[in-house]
Design a protein around this motif. Structure first.
Motif, PDB file in Angstrom:
ATOM      1  N   HIS A   1     -80.430 -85.449 -24.850  1.00  0.00           N
ATOM      2  CA  HIS A   1     -79.652 -85.094 -26.055  1.00  0.00           C
ATOM      3  C   HIS A   1     -78.474 -84.154 -25.779  1.00  0.00           C
ATOM      4  N   PHE A   2     -77.545 -84.647 -24.970  1.00  0.00           N
ATOM      5  CA  PHE A   2     -76.332 -83.897 -24.633  1.00  0.00           C
ATOM      6  C   PHE A   2     -75.563 -83.611 -25.921  1.00  0.00           C
ATOM      7  N   GLY A   3     -75.289 -82.334 -26.158  1.00  0.00           N
ATOM      8  CA  GLY A   3     -74.652 -81.933 -27.410  1.00  0.00           C
ATOM      9  C   GLY A   3     -75.625 -81.377 -28.427  1.00  0.00           C
ATOM     10  N   TYR A   4     -76.851 -81.106 -28.004  1.00  0.00           N
ATOM     11  CA  TYR A   4     -77.882 -80.566 -28.898  1.00  0.00           C
ATOM     12  C   TYR A   4     -77.413 -79.297 -29.610  1.00  0.00           C
ATOM     13  N   ALA A   5     -76.532 -78.533 -28.975  1.00  0.00           N
ATOM     14  CA  ALA A   5     -76.038 -77.291 -29.584  1.00  0.00           C
ATOM     15  C   ALA A   5     -75.337 -77.531 -30.909  1.00  0.00           C
ATOM     16  N   LEU A   6     -74.845 -78.738 -31.125  1.00  0.00           N
ATOM     17  CA  LEU A   6     -74.161 -79.048 -32.385  1.00  0.00           C
ATOM     18  C   LEU A   6     -75.105 -78.994 -33.581  1.00  0.00           C
ATOM     19  N   ARG A   7     -76.408 -79.178 -33.332  1.00  0.00           N
ATOM     20  CA  ARG A   7     -77.370 -79.248 -34.438  1.00  0.00           C
ATOM     21  C   ARG A   7     -77.236 -78.039 -35.359  1.00  0.00           C
ATOM     22  N   ARG A   8     -77.196 -76.849 -34.786  1.00  0.00           N
ATOM     23  CA  ARG A   8     -77.011 -75.634 -35.579  1.00  0.00           C
ATOM     24  C   ARG A   8     -75.610 -75.059 -35.428  1.00  0.00           C
ATOM     25  N   GLY A   9     -74.951 -75.409 -34.319  1.00  0.00           N
ATOM     26  CA  GLY A   9     -73.661 -74.818 -34.024  1.00  0.00           C
ATOM     27  C   GLY A   9     -72.554 -75.199 -34.985  1.00  0.00           C
ATOM     28  N   LEU A  10     -72.542 -76.443 -35.443  1.00  0.00           N
ATOM     29  CA  LEU A  10     -71.476 -76.849 -36.350  1.00  0.00           C
ATOM     30  C   LEU A  10     -71.477 -75.993 -37.610  1.00  0.00           C
ATOM     31  N   ARG A  11     -72.642 -75.675 -38.109  1.00  0.00           N
ATOM     32  CA  ARG A  11     -72.746 -74.875 -39.323  1.00  0.00           C
ATOM     33  C   ARG A  11     -72.465 -73.399 -39.055  1.00  0.00           C
ATOM     34  N   LYS A  12     -72.888 -72.914 -37.879  1.00  0.00           N
ATOM     35  CA  LYS A  12     -72.810 -71.477 -37.621  1.00  0.00           C
ATOM     36  C   LYS A  12     -71.502 -71.027 -36.987  1.00  0.00           C
ATOM     37  N   VAL A  13     -70.956 -71.842 -36.076  1.00  0.00           N
ATOM     38  CA  VAL A  13     -69.745 -71.406 -35.354  1.00  0.00           C
ATOM     39  C   VAL A  13     -68.617 -72.428 -35.384  1.00  0.00           C
ATOM     40  N   GLY A  14     -68.850 -73.591 -36.034  1.00  0.00           N
ATOM     41  CA  GLY A  14     -67.810 -74.609 -36.080  1.00  0.00           C
ATOM     42  C   GLY A  14     -67.876 -75.536 -34.878  1.00  0.00           C
ATOM     43  N   PRO A  15     -66.923 -76.460 -34.738  1.00  0.00           N
ATOM     44  CA  PRO A  15     -66.948 -77.422 -33.637  1.00  0.00           C
ATOM     45  C   PRO A  15     -66.538 -76.781 -32.313  1.00  0.00           C
ATOM     46  N   PRO A  16     -66.913 -77.395 -31.188  1.00  0.00           N
ATOM     47  CA  PRO A  16     -66.509 -76.869 -29.880  1.00  0.00           C
ATOM     48  C   PRO A  16     -64.989 -76.902 -29.724  1.00  0.00           C
ATOM     49  N   HIS A  17     -64.457 -75.901 -28.999  1.00  0.00           N
ATOM     50  CA  HIS A  17     -63.026 -75.861 -28.735  1.00  0.00           C
ATOM     51  C   HIS A  17     -62.799 -74.994 -27.504  1.00  0.00           C
ATOM     52  N   GLY A  18     -61.585 -75.031 -26.995  1.00  0.00           N
ATOM     53  CA  GLY A  18     -61.208 -74.166 -25.887  1.00  0.00           C
ATOM     54  C   GLY A  18     -62.129 -74.270 -24.689  1.00  0.00           C
ATOM     55  N   GLU A  19     -62.678 -73.128 -24.239  1.00  0.00           N
ATOM     56  CA  GLU A  19     -63.509 -73.108 -23.044  1.00  0.00           C
ATOM     57  C   GLU A  19     -64.772 -73.958 -23.206  1.00  0.00           C
ATOM     58  N   ALA A  20     -65.190 -74.187 -24.444  1.00  0.00           N
ATOM     59  CA  ALA A  20     -66.370 -75.018 -24.669  1.00  0.00           C
ATOM     60  C   ALA A  20     -66.108 -76.445 -24.219  1.00  0.00           C
ATOM     61  N   LEU A  21     -64.923 -76.959 -24.502  1.00  0.00           N
ATOM     62  CA  LEU A  21     -64.603 -78.335 -24.117  1.00  0.00           C
ATOM     63  C   LEU A  21     -64.479 -78.470 -22.603  1.00  0.00           C
ATOM     64  N   GLU A  22     -63.992 -77.432 -21.944  1.00  0.00           N
ATOM     65  CA  GLU A  22     -63.939 -77.477 -20.480  1.00  0.00           C
ATOM     66  C   GLU A  22     -65.348 -77.421 -19.896  1.00  0.00           C
ATOM     67  N   ALA A  23     -66.212 -76.592 -20.463  1.00  0.00           N
ATOM     68  CA  ALA A  23     -67.598 -76.538 -20.004  1.00  0.00           C
ATOM     69  C   ALA A  23     -68.302 -77.871 -20.252  1.00  0.00           C
ATOM     70  N   GLU A  24     -68.002 -78.504 -21.380  1.00  0.00           N
ATOM     71  CA  GLU A  24     -68.551 -79.824 -21.678  1.00  0.00           C
ATOM     72  C   GLU A  24     -68.118 -80.831 -20.624  1.00  0.00           C
ATOM     73  N   ARG A  25     -66.843 -80.809 -20.272  1.00  0.00           N
ATOM     74  CA  ARG A  25     -66.327 -81.746 -19.271  1.00  0.00           C
ATOM     75  C   ARG A  25     -67.010 -81.544 -17.919  1.00  0.00           C
ATOM     76  N   LEU A  26     -67.168 -80.292 -17.512  1.00  0.00           N
ATOM     77  CA  LEU A  26     -67.817 -80.009 -16.234  1.00  0.00           C
ATOM     78  C   LEU A  26     -69.278 -80.457 -16.236  1.00  0.00           C
ATOM     79  N   ALA A  27     -69.939 -80.314 -17.374  1.00  0.00           N
ATOM     80  CA  ALA A  27     -71.328 -80.773 -17.471  1.00  0.00           C
ATOM     81  C   ALA A  27     -71.401 -82.287 -17.355  1.00  0.00           C
ATOM     82  N   LEU A  28     -70.498 -82.979 -18.021  1.00  0.00           N
ATOM     83  CA  LEU A  28     -70.474 -84.440 -17.932  1.00  0.00           C
ATOM     84  C   LEU A  28     -70.165 -84.900 -16.513  1.00  0.00           C
ATOM     85  N   GLN A  29     -69.264 -84.210 -15.860  1.00  0.00           N
ATOM     86  CA  GLN A  29     -68.947 -84.558 -14.476  1.00  0.00           C
ATOM     87  C   GLN A  29     -70.160 -84.374 -13.578  1.00  0.00           C
ATOM     88  N   ALA A  30     -70.912 -83.298 -13.816  1.00  0.00           N
ATOM     89  CA  ALA A  30     -72.118 -83.062 -13.024  1.00  0.00           C
ATOM     90  C   ALA A  30     -73.143 -84.168 -13.237  1.00  0.00           C
TER      91      ALA A  30
END
Length: 282
Positions: free
Chosen positions: A164-193
């Motif tokens: 379940h890649f992206g599980y953080a969205l379950r509560r994160g969208l409501r609490k902190v909004g969508p991923p942006h900035g360094e989050a998207l780079e961290a997401e990319r590095l995780a996908l590459q791994a």
């Protein structure tokens, strides 16, 4: 590295799999392995994986609940009863945190499984996007720490699929909004791994059940995974009760086809052939 999985049945036809199912043998599940197998057959599935939780953090509510022999016995019984029409895999969903990685490796050396999912639910002992987790993490950093943990889980080489890649969205969208900035780079590095690790990326139906209106991961993320060299995915409903078995399998199949990825099923690892059981080694 575990042997590679391959898609399709021995007859060359597409297969329908749900490779992420929990029962009452998980602390948060309901129903029996038999109930879930019957539901899978009703929904026209070819293969299922029973993937009960195993947790290594004493603070986790599922800590100490995992019982290998009970699970293996239930899977063995289901194979005898339904093996002529359904492949039933003995799987496990391993909760990953870096601080108990050695315990995970020892566990997987001790017990035999057909299929192993590695999933991040917590970071440094704190449930992702819980109030405690967010005390010292704000905005993009809250997502970035989650994706960093997912990246590390893939780099271990311990898992067949990253759950379940992206599980953080379950509560994160409501609490902190969508991923942006360094989050998207961290997401990319995780996908590459994941793409470089030899593991598959799981397409998980729980996001629909959680009211997000999307799969974990989204189609955007699947396209990024593809562009980074990822090829293989698995499909799982993340069912925690029999009625949810097979949920979102059709939606996942459409999403996978649209992104040009290949869904695979470890039910067909050599020397297993369609309709045969797997010796659990005990």
């Amino acid at each position: 590295m575990r042997p590679p999985v391959r898609s399709g049945s021995p007859e060359g036809r597409p297969i329908a799999c749900d490779l992420h199912i929990h029962t009452a043998l998980s602390h948060d599940g309901a129903g029996s392995v038999d109930d879930c197998c019957r539901r899978a057959i009703e929904r026209g599935l070819d293969a299922v994986a029973i993937t009960e939780h195993v947790d290594f953090d004493p603070a986790d509510p599922g800590y100490g609940f995992f019982r290998y022999e009970a699970i293996a016995d239930a899977v063995r019984t289901a194979r005898k009863r339904y093996g002529h029409e359904l492949v039933v895999l003995l799987g496990v969903e391993v909760d990953y945190q870096a601080w108990f990685e050695e315990k995970i490796a020892a566990f997987l050396d001790t017990y035999r499984f057909d299929y192993v999912i590695g999933s991040v639910h917590a970071v440094e002992g704190l449930t992702v996007m819980s109030d405690g987790y967010l005390v010292h993490r704000h905005g993009a950093r809250a997502y970035a720490d989650y994706y960093d943990a997912v990246r590390r889980s893939a780099e271990t080489g311990l898992f067949d699929s990253i759950g379940h890649f992206g599980y953080a969205l379950r509560r994160g969208l409501r609490k902190v909004g969508p991923p942006h900035g360094e989050a998207l780079e961290a997401e990319r590095l995780a996908l590459q791994a994941v793409a470089e690790s030899g593991a598959c990326l799981e397409v998980n139906g729980a996001g629909l059940r959680h009211g997000l209106g999307m799969l974990y991961p989204s189609q955007r993320v699947l396209r990024t995974y593809r562009d980074l060299g990822g090829r293989y995915v698995t499909v799982g409903s993340d069912a925690h009760r029999p009625d949810d078995v097979g949920m979102a399998v059709a939606e996942a199949a459409r999403c996978i086809a649209e992104t040009g990825l290949t869904a695979v099923c470890p039910a067909y690892r050599a020397p297993l052939t369609y309709g045969e059981g797997v010796d659990t080694g005990d």
